[in-house]
Design an enzyme around this catalytic site. Structure first.
Site, PDB file in Angstrom:
ATOM      1  N   CYS A 167      12.452 -17.584   9.732  1.00  0.00           N
ATOM      2  CA  CYS A 167      13.445 -18.198   9.419  1.00  0.00           C
ATOM      3  C   CYS A 167      13.619 -19.684  10.077  1.00  0.00           C
ATOM      4  O   CYS A 167      14.419 -20.598   9.849  1.00  0.00           O
ATOM      5  CB  CYS A 167      14.770 -17.585  10.017  1.00  0.00           C
ATOM      6  SG  CYS A 167      14.716 -17.120  11.679  1.00  0.00           S
ATOM      7  N   HIS A 210       4.680  14.212   4.676  1.00  0.00           N
ATOM      8  CA  HIS A 210       4.830  13.852   5.927  1.00  0.00           C
ATOM      9  C   HIS A 210       4.252  14.748   6.787  1.00  0.00           C
ATOM     10  O   HIS A 210       3.782  14.294   8.062  1.00  0.00           O
ATOM     11  CB  HIS A 210       6.235  13.253   6.248  1.00  0.00           C
ATOM     12  CG  HIS A 210       7.479  14.670   6.124  1.00  0.00           C
ATOM     13  ND1 HIS A 210       8.164  14.790   4.904  1.00  0.00           N
ATOM     14  CD2 HIS A 210       7.623  15.389   7.263  1.00  0.00           C
ATOM     15  CE1 HIS A 210       8.949  15.764   5.324  1.00  0.00           C
ATOM     16  NE2 HIS A 210       8.726  16.323   6.584  1.00  0.00           N
TER      17      HIS A 210
END
Ligand code: PCO
Length: 207
Positions: free
Chosen positions: A171, A86
């Protein structure tokens, strides 16, 4: 981004190093499209959270784009002195684009939490370099008071918002919360990066 030793003026990279990240929203189905757009402009490396991997088809990503996941964070680390992924990605990138930014990852970065590769990169981020986010979530989550608070907090840090749009969601609901179109994300980031780099101020597009 580099600067000239004589003047300190920032040099606009011909092909910027773009770190493109996806978090866990269904809008990550568009990640491949985003990678291909950004490749036209610069060198692209990709990061996906564990949840994003439900929606990103790894095999469809361009072969030149390295995809980093949480498994890569520590698999290459053996001893003190070895590189930490990272931190290396944070140093490598000229710009970070998180698209989609899920409600969960938004909440984590606003709170400074860093429990995976992506949130560790953000937690280590150098805010003199641009960081753009394209939130994507159901309208009920978008309208929840936490979202406004969290966007406000990351805006104060210098993060730039690529606002969600209103359309039919995954959805079946119709409302605001869909990720901005990949073409809009690409064009906005490229234009604003070039403008702010030219003016020597990467924070002038903040939320
Ligand atoms: C899930 N959340 C969402 C929000 C993100 N949705 C979108 C678009 C896609 C289709 O155009 C899925 C990319 O709707 O960004 O749907 C629960 S409702």
């Amino acid at each position: 981004m580099e600067s000239t030793p004589e003047t300190g003026t920032q040099v606009l990279p011909a092909r910027p190093r773009i770190l493109l990240a996806a978090s866990g929203s269904v809008a990550a189905i568009k990640f491949e499209n985003l990678c291909r757009s950004f490749m036209e402009w610069g060198e692209v490396r990709a990061v996906a959270t564990k949840s994003a991997l439900h929606f990103v088809d790894k095999s469809s990503l361009p072969s030149s784009v390295i995809l980093y996941t949480d498994d890569d964070e520590w698999s290459g680390w053996k001893k003190i002195g070895d590189e930490v992924l990272h931190i290396e990605l944070r140093k490598w990138a000229d710009v970070l684009v998180i698209a989609p930014l899920s409600a969960n990852t938004l909440a984590k970065v606003a709170g400074g939490l860093c429990d995976n590769l992506l949130t560790c990169i953000v937690r280590a981020w150098d805010y003199s370099k641009p960081l753009y986010v394209a939130p994507a979530m159901n309208t009920f989550m978008l309208n929840n008071p936490f979202t406004k608070r969290h966007l406000h907090t990351i805006g104060e840090l210098g993060v730039s918002l690529l606002p969600p749009i209103t359309k039919k969601l995954a959805c079946g609901d119709y409302g605001n919360g869909a990720m901005a179109e990949p073409s809009v994300i690409y064009n906005t980031v490229r234009l604003s990066f070039n403008e702010s780099s030219a003016s020597g101020n990467s924070k002038d597009q903040s939320i």
